[in-house]
Design an enzyme around this catalytic site. Structure first.
Site, PDB file in Angstrom:
ATOM      1  N   TYR A   1       0.826  -1.224   0.000  1.00 33.69           N
ATOM      2  CA  TYR A   1       0.000   0.000   0.000  1.00 33.69           C
ATOM      3  C   TYR A   1       0.854   1.265   0.000  1.00 33.69           C
ATOM      4  O   TYR A   1       0.683   2.156  -0.826  1.00 33.69           O
ATOM      5  CB  TYR A   1      -0.967  -0.030   1.189  1.00 33.69           C
ATOM      6  N   GLY A   2       1.797   1.331   0.948  1.00 30.92           N
ATOM      7  CA  GLY A   2       2.625   2.530   1.050  1.00 30.92           C
ATOM      8  C   GLY A   2       3.458   2.756  -0.203  1.00 30.92           C
ATOM      9  O   GLY A   2       3.571   3.889  -0.699  1.00 30.92           O
ATOM     10  N   GLU A  42      10.923  -4.527  -5.762  1.00 41.29           N
ATOM     11  CA  GLU A  42      10.052  -5.460  -5.027  1.00 41.29           C
ATOM     12  C   GLU A  42      10.732  -6.828  -4.957  1.00 41.29           C
ATOM     13  O   GLU A  42      11.141  -7.370  -5.973  1.00 41.29           O
ATOM     14  CB  GLU A  42       8.693  -5.550  -5.725  1.00 41.29           C
ATOM     15  N   GLY A  61       0.797  -6.955   0.499  1.00 39.16           N
ATOM     16  CA  GLY A  61      -0.283  -7.579   1.250  1.00 39.16           C
ATOM     17  C   GLY A  61      -1.611  -7.627   0.513  1.00 39.16           C
ATOM     18  O   GLY A  61      -2.462  -8.470   0.820  1.00 39.16           O
ATOM     19  N   GLY A  96      -7.649 -10.294   3.164  1.00 33.63           N
ATOM     20  CA  GLY A  96      -9.084 -10.520   3.072  1.00 33.63           C
ATOM     21  C   GLY A  96      -9.863  -9.347   2.504  1.00 33.63           C
ATOM     22  O   GLY A  96     -11.091  -9.386   2.456  1.00 33.63           O
ATOM     23  N   VAL A 133      16.146  -5.186  -1.403  1.00 32.45           N
ATOM     24  CA  VAL A 133      17.082  -4.148  -0.961  1.00 32.45           C
ATOM     25  C   VAL A 133      17.690  -4.582   0.364  1.00 32.45           C
ATOM     26  O   VAL A 133      16.977  -4.941   1.307  1.00 32.45           O
ATOM     27  CB  VAL A 133      16.369  -2.784  -0.822  1.00 32.45           C
ATOM     28  N   GLU A 172     -13.529  -9.525  13.576  1.00 33.22           N
ATOM     29  CA  GLU A 172     -13.986  -9.852  12.229  1.00 33.22           C
ATOM     30  C   GLU A 172     -14.543 -11.277  12.224  1.00 33.22           C
ATOM     31  O   GLU A 172     -13.938 -12.182  12.796  1.00 33.22           O
ATOM     32  CB  GLU A 172     -12.779  -9.713  11.291  1.00 33.22           C
ATOM     33  N   HIS A 196      -1.537  -8.251  11.153  1.00 37.33           N
ATOM     34  CA  HIS A 196      -1.512  -6.784  11.106  1.00 37.33           C
ATOM     35  C   HIS A 196      -0.279  -6.200  11.791  1.00 37.33           C
ATOM     36  O   HIS A 196      -0.404  -5.476  12.780  1.00 37.33           O
ATOM     37  CB  HIS A 196      -2.770  -6.207  11.775  1.00 37.33           C
ATOM     38  N   GLY A 214       3.025   0.709   6.777  1.00 37.38           N
ATOM     39  CA  GLY A 214       2.444   0.373   8.077  1.00 37.38           C
ATOM     40  C   GLY A 214       3.378   0.579   9.249  1.00 37.38           C
ATOM     41  O   GLY A 214       2.924   0.546  10.399  1.00 37.38           O
ATOM     42  N   ASN A 273      -8.930  -3.329  10.725  1.00 42.26           N
ATOM     43  CA  ASN A 273      -7.978  -3.806   9.719  1.00 42.26           C
ATOM     44  C   ASN A 273      -7.287  -2.592   9.094  1.00 42.26           C
ATOM     45  O   ASN A 273      -7.929  -1.591   8.798  1.00 42.26           O
ATOM     46  CB  ASN A 273      -8.723  -4.599   8.656  1.00 42.26           C
ATOM     47  N   PHE A 304      -5.299  -1.524   6.229  1.00 41.69           N
ATOM     48  CA  PHE A 304      -4.733  -0.997   4.971  1.00 41.69           C
ATOM     49  C   PHE A 304      -5.349   0.310   4.486  1.00 41.69           C
ATOM     50  O   PHE A 304      -4.677   1.076   3.793  1.00 41.69           O
ATOM     51  CB  PHE A 304      -4.646  -2.067   3.875  1.00 41.69           C
TER      52      PHE A 304
HETATM   53  P1  FDA Z   1       2.982  -4.536   2.555  1.00 36.15           P
HETATM   54  O1  FDA Z   1       3.401  -5.669   3.408  1.00 36.15           O
HETATM   55  O2  FDA Z   1       1.649  -4.576   1.905  1.00 36.15           O
HETATM   56  O3  FDA Z   1       4.045  -4.360   1.362  1.00 36.15           O
HETATM   57  C1  FDA Z   1       5.426  -4.405   1.559  1.00 36.15           C
HETATM   58  C2  FDA Z   1       6.065  -4.910   0.280  1.00 36.15           C
HETATM   59  O4  FDA Z   1       7.465  -4.638   0.315  1.00 36.15           O
HETATM   60  C3  FDA Z   1       5.925  -6.415   0.084  1.00 36.15           C
HETATM   61  O5  FDA Z   1       5.508  -6.672  -1.233  1.00 36.15           O
HETATM   62  C4  FDA Z   1       7.336  -6.947   0.352  1.00 36.15           C
HETATM   63  O6  FDA Z   1       7.639  -8.109  -0.401  1.00 36.15           O
HETATM   64  C5  FDA Z   1       8.197  -5.778  -0.076  1.00 36.15           C
HETATM   65  N1  FDA Z   1       9.504  -5.678   0.616  1.00 36.15           N
HETATM   66  C6  FDA Z   1       9.714  -5.731   1.946  1.00 36.15           C
HETATM   67  N2  FDA Z   1      11.031  -5.537   2.221  1.00 36.15           N
HETATM   68  C7  FDA Z   1      11.650  -5.363   1.030  1.00 36.15           C
HETATM   69  C8  FDA Z   1      13.009  -5.137   0.649  1.00 36.15           C
HETATM   70  N3  FDA Z   1      13.972  -5.047   1.560  1.00 36.15           N
HETATM   71  N4  FDA Z   1      13.295  -5.029  -0.673  1.00 36.15           N
HETATM   72  C9  FDA Z   1      12.307  -5.123  -1.607  1.00 36.15           C
HETATM   73  N5  FDA Z   1      11.007  -5.335  -1.307  1.00 36.15           N
HETATM   74  C10 FDA Z   1      10.678  -5.452  -0.001  1.00 36.15           C
HETATM   75  N6  FDA Z   1      -5.602  -5.593   6.227  1.00 36.15           N
HETATM   76  C11 FDA Z   1      -6.808  -5.014   6.018  1.00 36.15           C
HETATM   77  O7  FDA Z   1      -6.918  -3.793   6.117  1.00 36.15           O
HETATM   78  N7  FDA Z   1      -7.879  -5.789   5.707  1.00 36.15           N
HETATM   79  C12 FDA Z   1      -7.818  -7.151   5.617  1.00 36.15           C
HETATM   80  O8  FDA Z   1      -8.820  -7.823   5.315  1.00 36.15           O
HETATM   81  C13 FDA Z   1      -6.549  -7.769   5.852  1.00 36.15           C
HETATM   82  N8  FDA Z   1      -6.405  -9.128   5.827  1.00 36.15           N
HETATM   83  C14 FDA Z   1      -5.144  -9.692   5.863  1.00 36.15           C
HETATM   84  C15 FDA Z   1      -4.973 -11.052   5.635  1.00 36.15           C
HETATM   85  C16 FDA Z   1      -3.685 -11.598   5.569  1.00 36.15           C
HETATM   86  C17 FDA Z   1      -3.508 -13.076   5.308  1.00 36.15           C
HETATM   87  C18 FDA Z   1      -2.551 -10.757   5.739  1.00 36.15           C
HETATM   88  C19 FDA Z   1      -1.157 -11.311   5.652  1.00 36.15           C
HETATM   89  C20 FDA Z   1      -2.731  -9.406   5.975  1.00 36.15           C
HETATM   90  C21 FDA Z   1      -4.012  -8.867   6.048  1.00 36.15           C
HETATM   91  N9  FDA Z   1      -4.193  -7.501   6.242  1.00 36.15           N
HETATM   92  C22 FDA Z   1      -5.443  -6.942   6.108  1.00 36.15           C
HETATM   93  C23 FDA Z   1      -3.048  -6.606   6.522  1.00 36.15           C
HETATM   94  C24 FDA Z   1      -2.619  -5.786   5.307  1.00 36.15           C
HETATM   95  O9  FDA Z   1      -2.436  -6.614   4.173  1.00 36.15           O
HETATM   96  C25 FDA Z   1      -1.325  -5.046   5.666  1.00 36.15           C
HETATM   97  O10 FDA Z   1      -1.607  -4.200   6.760  1.00 36.15           O
HETATM   98  C26 FDA Z   1      -0.804  -4.204   4.516  1.00 36.15           C
HETATM   99  O11 FDA Z   1      -0.518  -5.007   3.386  1.00 36.15           O
HETATM  100  C27 FDA Z   1       0.450  -3.436   4.932  1.00 36.15           C
HETATM  101  O12 FDA Z   1       0.777  -2.531   3.905  1.00 36.15           O
HETATM  102  P2  FDA Z   1       2.241  -1.956   3.766  1.00 36.15           P
HETATM  103  O13 FDA Z   1       2.255  -0.986   2.645  1.00 36.15           O
HETATM  104  O14 FDA Z   1       2.695  -1.498   5.090  1.00 36.15           O
HETATM  105  O15 FDA Z   1       3.185  -3.216   3.422  1.00 36.15           O
END
Ligand code: FDA
Length: 503
Positions: free
Chosen positions: A15-16, A35, A110, A115, A245, A356, A442, A470, A480, A482
């Site tokens: 997301y970010g 990525e 994510g 979900g 990275v 949930e 989360h 996050g 939740n 995102f």
């Molecule tokens: P996010 O984790 O999305 O993205 C980070 C990305 O950076 C990843 O693609 C990773 O591979 C990459 N990365 C990390 N380090 C790196 C590096 N050093 N070099 C290159 N790439 C790198 N939330 C919600 O609001 N509703 C919901 O229904 C759900 N349900 C849910 C189910 C499941 C199974 C999970 C695992 C999570 C959820 N969530 C959720 C949580 C939600 O998905 C989560 O909060 C967000 O994806 C976080 O967004 P970010 O942008 O912080 O990081």
């Protein structure tokens, strides 16, 4: 290695990262997204891009020989997990001492595996967690902007009340109502018109075919279909995949120098690459960004970073639990994987919980009501640098998880009492485990807004370094997360593009 140049680099495509990439691209800034996961756009031998939870294969999890699903067992039997071939699959489970964290890997982060629940926190709690952010502006501008871009929609209530696919939700709602608890519909980014066509048999099933934590082949508006598609459409954004990275440092001329490992699908590092940029945006998620910054500070690459980098981490109070229903209270063999309702007891100041109503989509009647509870657990932990592994350790303990469990237990004891029901003991591996206290969905914090960064995500102690994910959220947001992460990233980008990057 040769050094590639871009004006801005974005680490991660969740997301970010996706919000940063789009807004940079629209501003005409040449941007490279790095990525570590793969791009999920190519069908496998079965014609599908992702595998389902019913038949996981190598695409399911990030370099594993066996899947590690949240529900470890059913009737105590190890029937859930399957042997797989190591591969850059979509879901990772990162293990720390007392907590393991599920995260998505791939273009979209994510959004590929979650979900889809798209919940806006209550304004009062948002203001409590972010006292330095103008909540009126967030709720007037950035939350609506995020929801519109993410494609948030709500299930049709008439269809919801009649379809077999949400019987499990209605059964849980009845149990909550019997205990005097309030339930509320929650929006989702899954296209509910598509889901209704799945149910009618006129569209290929995805949410109705046990697809979710290993990816959805149809229906879900993941970031690759929304923000990231728009970012690529600007013509200024490129995404490099399977590149992790490892290191960020300042070059002698004040620009950023990044070192990344490129892997192949066996996980072998095939190339170490270097990138140079003027502006660096970190969107690696709570785990990824915290690790990069803690490592940079504690190895001396960026010694002036704030002492609070790595701190303020929490699980959003996550605890999973299952209840056993009476034989006449069926949940149904057919369950949609997309949750649409929560038990909202957040206003109960003695024990705030938002739970949930989760599906257990395994294709036969289980009589299980499953929940992912979000509790107002105040515990916070820190990441510390571990020189032996060149990684981080996380100080979260079993005692921290016990706080979430106690809060969830109060709520579900109340539901069990009102319905004369009991917990399920067979779902989380060991015979006595009722509450899943060792994993979370989360992860939040590690580079908290207004503490390790300024009020707009600019990392303190340096310049032209930004956090948009996050890790900015101080360990808990009550719903939740995102939508909150997306809206905060929109706010940061709106400010940074005016103040920092204007020519
Ligand atoms: P996010 O984790 O999305 O993205 C980070 C990305 O950076 C990843 O693609 C990773 O591979 C990459 N990365 C990390 N380090 C790196 C590096 N050093 N070099 C290159 N790439 C790198 N939330 C919600 O609001 N509703 C919901 O229904 C759900 N349900 C849910 C189910 C499941 C199974 C999970 C695992 C999570 C959820 N969530 C959720 C949580 C939600 O998905 C989560 O909060 C967000 O994806 C976080 O967004 P970010 O942008 O912080 O990081």
């Amino acid at each position: 290695p040769a050094v590639d140049n871009a004006t801005a680099v974005v680490v991660g495509s969740g997301y970010g990262g996706a919000v940063a990439a789009l807004r940079l691209g629209q501003a005409g800034i040449r941007t490279l997204v790095l990525e570590m996961g793969r791009l999920w756009n190519t069908p496998g031998a079965d014609g599908k891009i992702f595998c389902s939870t019913a038949a996981p294969d190598q695409r399911s999890m990030w370099f594993r020989t066996r899947t590690e699903a949240p529900l470890a067992s059913f009737l105590w039997l190890d029937v859930v997990n399957k042997d797989i071939k190591p591969y850059p699959g979509a879901l990772d489970r990162v293990h720390f001492d007392a907590m393991s964290v599920y995260v998505g890997r791939g273009v979209g982060g994510g959004s590929l595996v979650n979900g889809g629940m798209a919940v806006t926190p209550s304004q009062a709690y948002f203001a409590e967690q972010f006292p330095t952010v103008d909540a009126t502006e967030m709720y007037g501008t950035y939350f609506p902007r995020a929801r519109a871009m993410l494609g948030v929609n709500t299930v049709d209530s008439t269809w919801f009340e009649s379809t077999e696919w949400y019987r499990f939700t209605r059964t849980s709602r009845k149990a909550a109502t019997n205990a005097g608890l309030k339930t509320t519909f929650v929006p989702n980014v899954y296209d509910f018109d598509y889901m209704q066509r799945e149910a009618a048999g006129t569209a290929t099933k995805s949410a109705l075919a046990q697809e979710v934590i290993y990816g959805n082949n149809y229906g879900k508006r993941s970031l690759d279909k929304t923000y990231l598609a728009a970012a690529l459409g600007t013509g200024n954004v490129t995404v490099n995949t399977l590149e992790k990275v490892k290191r960020i440092e300042r070059a002698a001329d004040g620009t950023w120098l990044l070192t990344a490992d490129r892997i192949d699908v066996t996980g072998t590092v095939v190339e170490t690459k270097q990138y140079n940029c003027t502006y660096l945006f970190l969107g690696g998620g709570s785990l990824g960004t915290s690790e990069l910054l803690v490592r940079a500070r504690d190895t001396g690459a960026l010694p002036d970073l704030d002492a609070r980098v790595g701190a303020g981490w929490g699980t959003n109070g996550n605890t999973m639990v299952g209840r056993a229903n009476h034989i006449w209270d069926t949940t149904g063999a057919n369950q949609s994987t997309m949750p649409v309702m929560g038990i909202d007891d957040w206003a109960n100041t003695a024990n705030p919980v938002f739970a949930e109503i989760a599906p257990l989509p395994i294709g036969f009647e289980t009589w299980v009501s499953l929940y992912l509870a979000i509790t107002k657990n105040p515990s916070r932990a820190s990441f510390t640098y571990d020189s032996a592994s060149d990684g981080v350790k996380l100080g979260w303990t079993a005692a921290h998880s016990a706080v979430s469990v106690a809060m969830a237990k109060k709520l579900f004891d109340r539901i069990n009492l009102a319905n004369a029901t009991i917990y399920r003991y067979d779902l989380f591996g060991s015979t006595s485990k009722v509450f899943a206290d060792d994993f979370c969905y989360h992860p939040l914090g590690g580079c908290v807004l207004g503490q390790a960064t300024d009020d707009y995500g600019r990392v303190k102690g340096t310049s032209r370094l930004y956090v948009t994910d996050g890790s900015l959220v101080p360990g808990n947001i009550g719903v939740n997360p995102f939508v909150t992460i997306t809206a905060l990233a929109e706010r940061t980008m709106a400010r940074v593009l005016v103040e920092d990057t204007a020519p």
